[in-house]
Design a protein around this motif. Structure first.
Motif, PDB file in Angstrom:
ATOM      1  N   TYR A  18       0.851  -1.082   0.060  1.00  0.00           N
ATOM      2  CA  TYR A  18      -0.057   0.115   0.060  1.00  0.00           C
ATOM      3  C   TYR A  18       0.825   1.364  -0.020  1.00  0.00           C
ATOM      4  N   ASP A  19       0.480   1.998  -0.916  1.00  0.00           N
ATOM      5  CA  ASP A  19       1.152   3.737  -0.782  1.00  0.00           C
ATOM      6  C   ASP A  19      -0.090   4.480  -0.567  1.00  0.00           C
ATOM      7  N   GLY A  20      -0.450   4.612   0.863  1.00  0.00           N
ATOM      8  CA  GLY A  20      -1.825   5.255   1.204  1.00  0.00           C
ATOM      9  C   GLY A  20      -2.793   4.548   0.890  1.00  0.00           C
ATOM     10  N   SER A  21      -3.770   4.945   0.033  1.00  0.00           N
ATOM     11  CA  SER A  21      -4.706   3.886  -0.387  1.00  0.00           C
ATOM     12  C   SER A  21      -4.495   3.439  -1.591  1.00  0.00           C
ATOM     13  N   TRP A  22      -3.485   3.769  -2.082  1.00  0.00           N
ATOM     14  CA  TRP A  22      -3.177   2.886  -3.569  1.00  0.00           C
ATOM     15  C   TRP A  22      -2.789   1.417  -3.163  1.00  0.00           C
ATOM     16  N   GLN A  23      -3.342   0.535  -3.831  1.00  0.00           N
ATOM     17  CA  GLN A  23      -2.734  -0.968  -3.678  1.00  0.00           C
ATOM     18  C   GLN A  23      -1.985  -1.125  -4.914  1.00  0.00           C
ATOM     19  N   VAL A  24      -0.734  -1.747  -4.401  1.00  0.00           N
ATOM     20  CA  VAL A  24       0.346  -2.172  -5.649  1.00  0.00           C
ATOM     21  C   VAL A  24       0.183  -3.658  -5.605  1.00  0.00           C
ATOM     22  N   ARG A  25      -0.425  -4.333  -6.554  1.00  0.00           N
ATOM     23  CA  ARG A  25      -0.501  -5.454  -6.657  1.00  0.00           C
ATOM     24  C   ARG A  25       0.380  -6.390  -7.819  1.00  0.00           C
ATOM     25  N   LEU A  26       1.310  -7.258  -7.340  1.00  0.00           N
ATOM     26  CA  LEU A  26       2.242  -8.017  -8.127  1.00  0.00           C
ATOM     27  C   LEU A  26       2.122  -9.459  -7.868  1.00  0.00           C
ATOM     28  N   SER A  27       2.137 -10.191  -8.985  1.00  0.00           N
ATOM     29  CA  SER A  27       2.260 -11.766  -8.929  1.00  0.00           C
ATOM     30  C   SER A  27       3.214 -12.153 -10.067  1.00  0.00           C
ATOM     31  N   GLY A  28       4.535 -12.465  -9.771  1.00  0.00           N
ATOM     32  CA  GLY A  28       5.601 -12.592 -10.429  1.00  0.00           C
ATOM     33  C   GLY A  28       5.372 -13.681 -11.684  1.00  0.00           C
ATOM     34  N   GLY A  29       4.554 -15.049 -11.085  1.00  0.00           N
ATOM     35  CA  GLY A  29       4.565 -16.082 -11.758  1.00  0.00           C
ATOM     36  C   GLY A  29       3.219 -15.830 -12.875  1.00  0.00           C
ATOM     37  N   HIS A  30       2.289 -15.107 -12.617  1.00  0.00           N
ATOM     38  CA  HIS A  30       1.355 -15.263 -13.337  1.00  0.00           C
ATOM     39  C   HIS A  30       1.004 -13.686 -13.966  1.00  0.00           C
ATOM     40  N   PRO A  31       0.572 -13.668 -15.439  1.00  0.00           N
ATOM     41  CA  PRO A  31       0.454 -12.461 -16.157  1.00  0.00           C
ATOM     42  C   PRO A  31      -1.000 -11.706 -15.799  1.00  0.00           C
ATOM     43  N   SER A  32      -1.865 -12.218 -15.216  1.00  0.00           N
ATOM     44  CA  SER A  32      -3.252 -11.795 -15.210  1.00  0.00           C
ATOM     45  C   SER A  32      -3.155 -10.338 -14.713  1.00  0.00           C
ATOM     46  N   LYS A  33      -3.828  -9.254 -15.460  1.00  0.00           N
ATOM     47  CA  LYS A  33      -3.621  -7.895 -15.312  1.00  0.00           C
ATOM     48  C   LYS A  33      -4.220  -7.515 -13.831  1.00  0.00           C
ATOM     49  N   ARG A  34      -5.274  -8.424 -13.648  1.00  0.00           N
ATOM     50  CA  ARG A  34      -5.924  -8.071 -12.019  1.00  0.00           C
ATOM     51  C   ARG A  34      -4.781  -8.518 -11.097  1.00  0.00           C
ATOM     52  N   LEU A  35      -3.809  -9.292 -11.307  1.00  0.00           N
ATOM     53  CA  LEU A  35      -2.829  -9.595 -10.456  1.00  0.00           C
ATOM     54  C   LEU A  35      -1.716  -8.709 -10.153  1.00  0.00           C
ATOM     55  N   ASN A  36      -1.644  -7.782 -11.424  1.00  0.00           N
ATOM     56  CA  ASN A  36      -0.537  -6.882 -11.581  1.00  0.00           C
ATOM     57  C   ASN A  36      -0.725  -5.653 -12.107  1.00  0.00           C
ATOM     58  N   CYS A  37      -1.274  -4.860 -11.055  1.00  0.00           N
ATOM     59  CA  CYS A  37      -1.680  -3.335 -11.309  1.00  0.00           C
ATOM     60  C   CYS A  37      -1.593  -2.689 -10.155  1.00  0.00           C
ATOM     61  N   VAL A  38      -2.001  -1.164 -10.416  1.00  0.00           N
ATOM     62  CA  VAL A  38      -1.800  -0.230  -9.242  1.00  0.00           C
ATOM     63  C   VAL A  38      -3.472  -0.157  -9.250  1.00  0.00           C
ATOM     64  N   VAL A  39      -3.956   0.159  -8.200  1.00  0.00           N
ATOM     65  CA  VAL A  39      -5.349   0.329  -7.939  1.00  0.00           C
ATOM     66  C   VAL A  39      -5.550   1.394  -6.874  1.00  0.00           C
ATOM     67  N   ALA A  40      -6.232   2.690  -7.129  1.00  0.00           N
ATOM     68  CA  ALA A  40      -6.404   3.646  -6.083  1.00  0.00           C
ATOM     69  C   ALA A  40      -7.678   3.399  -5.383  1.00  0.00           C
ATOM     70  N   LEU A  41      -7.970   3.131  -4.229  1.00  0.00           N
ATOM     71  CA  LEU A  41      -9.113   3.021  -3.559  1.00  0.00           C
ATOM     72  C   LEU A  41      -9.968   4.146  -2.697  1.00  0.00           C
ATOM     73  N   ASP A  42      -9.360   5.275  -3.038  1.00  0.00           N
ATOM     74  CA  ASP A  42     -10.039   6.563  -2.419  1.00  0.00           C
ATOM     75  C   ASP A  42      -9.853   7.540  -3.315  1.00  0.00           C
ATOM     76  N   PRO A  43     -11.083   8.000  -4.055  1.00  0.00           N
ATOM     77  CA  PRO A  43     -11.222   9.057  -4.980  1.00  0.00           C
ATOM     78  C   PRO A  43     -10.380  10.481  -4.225  1.00  0.00           C
ATOM     79  N   SER A  44     -10.240  10.706  -3.192  1.00  0.00           N
ATOM     80  CA  SER A  44      -9.742  11.925  -2.677  1.00  0.00           C
ATOM     81  C   SER A  44      -8.153  11.773  -2.355  1.00  0.00           C
ATOM     82  N   ASP A  45      -7.702  10.608  -2.545  1.00  0.00           N
ATOM     83  CA  ASP A  45      -6.242  10.451  -2.403  1.00  0.00           C
ATOM     84  C   ASP A  45      -5.483  10.777  -3.663  1.00  0.00           C
ATOM     85  N   SER A  46      -5.136  12.086  -3.922  1.00  0.00           N
ATOM     86  CA  SER A  46      -4.568  12.527  -5.141  1.00  0.00           C
ATOM     87  C   SER A  46      -3.145  13.045  -4.618  1.00  0.00           C
TER      88      SER A  46
END
Length: 260
Positions: free
Chosen positions: A31-59
């Motif tokens: 986590y970086d604030g409300s940003w979730q940094v998701r990584l999965s070295g062995g699997h290429p799924s985009k859902r498993l390898n992306c940055v997702v912000a979880l708060d519209p005000s965290d800018s």
């Protein structure tokens, strides 16, 4: 039609995002604030390898944080992806647009009230398996995926903590022809990785396996089903509409443009 920012049900979005993370768990989540940094070295799924912000005000410090996340992806040998949901701060979207990032693969999140849908009761036509290896083999075959992904996919499926039904429809001669994974998280049931083998489509197998999964989940106490489907997958959207699924929200991915 996509919903506008003003008519999004953000509490529902937050809840579905949370159950989605549990239903398809990444190997590494930081986590970086409300940003979730998701990584999965062995699997290429985009859902498993992306940055997702979880708060519209965290800018705050968006550029610095985006570059910091990019370095983490680079260390894993992956290009950075940002997953845009209704919870993504608008300044982050504006920055990516200004820097020439490309928005791609819009996905529709659908929900269904299981308390009102008419599903056949009686015995289950297809009972879920608990054999992860058998399910993973079937999933890779039906999706036409690289068999080398077996260890990584097995790790993802084995890491799912909520109760999970692994559904496989097999033909005696042809082997696995349809798969689905149903994750029951309290009163919510997520349908994941549903697929019918390319040479067996348009024969009702998709409806058959999703109905079995929904019936199993409802018998276990689920009241709402959810799933995610790429927005241009017309056959799948038609199937889910037939069952009564309705749109909750959409998300999409962003990647750096070739000139950035």
């Amino acid at each position: 039609m996509p919903q506008t920012d003003t008519d999004q049900n953000l509490p529902l979005v937050r809840r579905l995002e949370a159950v989605g993370f549990r239903a398809w768990p990444a190997t590494s989540v930081q986590y970086d604030g409300s940003w979730q940094v998701r990584l999965s070295g062995g699997h290429p799924s985009k859902r498993l390898n992306c940055v997702v912000a979880l708060d519209p005000s965290d800018s705050r410090d968006i550029g610095i944080r985006l570059e910091k996340a990019a370095r983490k992806f680079e260390a894993h040998g992956r290009p950075i992806l940002v997953r845009e949901t209704p919870l993504t701060p608008k300044p982050l979207i504006d920055l990516m647009q200004a820097d020439g990032w490309e928005r791609f693969e819009e996905v529709v999140t659908l929900t269904l009230d299981l308390t009102r849908i008419d599903l056949p009761e009686g015995t289950l036509d297809h009972l879920p398996s608990h054999d992860v290896g058998r399910y993973v083999d079937a999933d890779l075959l039906v999706h036409g995926s690289d068999p080398a992904l077996k260890p990584a996919l097995a790790e993802v499926v084995s890491s799912i903590k909520p109760p999970t039904g692994l559904f496989v429809i097999e033909d005696k001669a042809a082997g696995p022809v349809a798969v689905a994974l149903c994750v029951q998280d309290n009163d919510l049931a997520g349908i994941m990785s549903l697929a019918v083998r390319a040479d067996r489509r348009q024969r009702g197998l998709g409806l058959e396996i999703v109905t079995a999964a929904l019936r199993w989940a409802r018998m276990r106490g689920a009241r709402t089903a959810w799933l995610q489907v790429v927005a241009d997958n017309a056959p799948a959207l038609a199937l889910y509409s037939k069952l009564g699924f309705t749109e909750a929200y959409r998300y999409a991915y962003w990647r750096k443009g070739s000139s950035t």
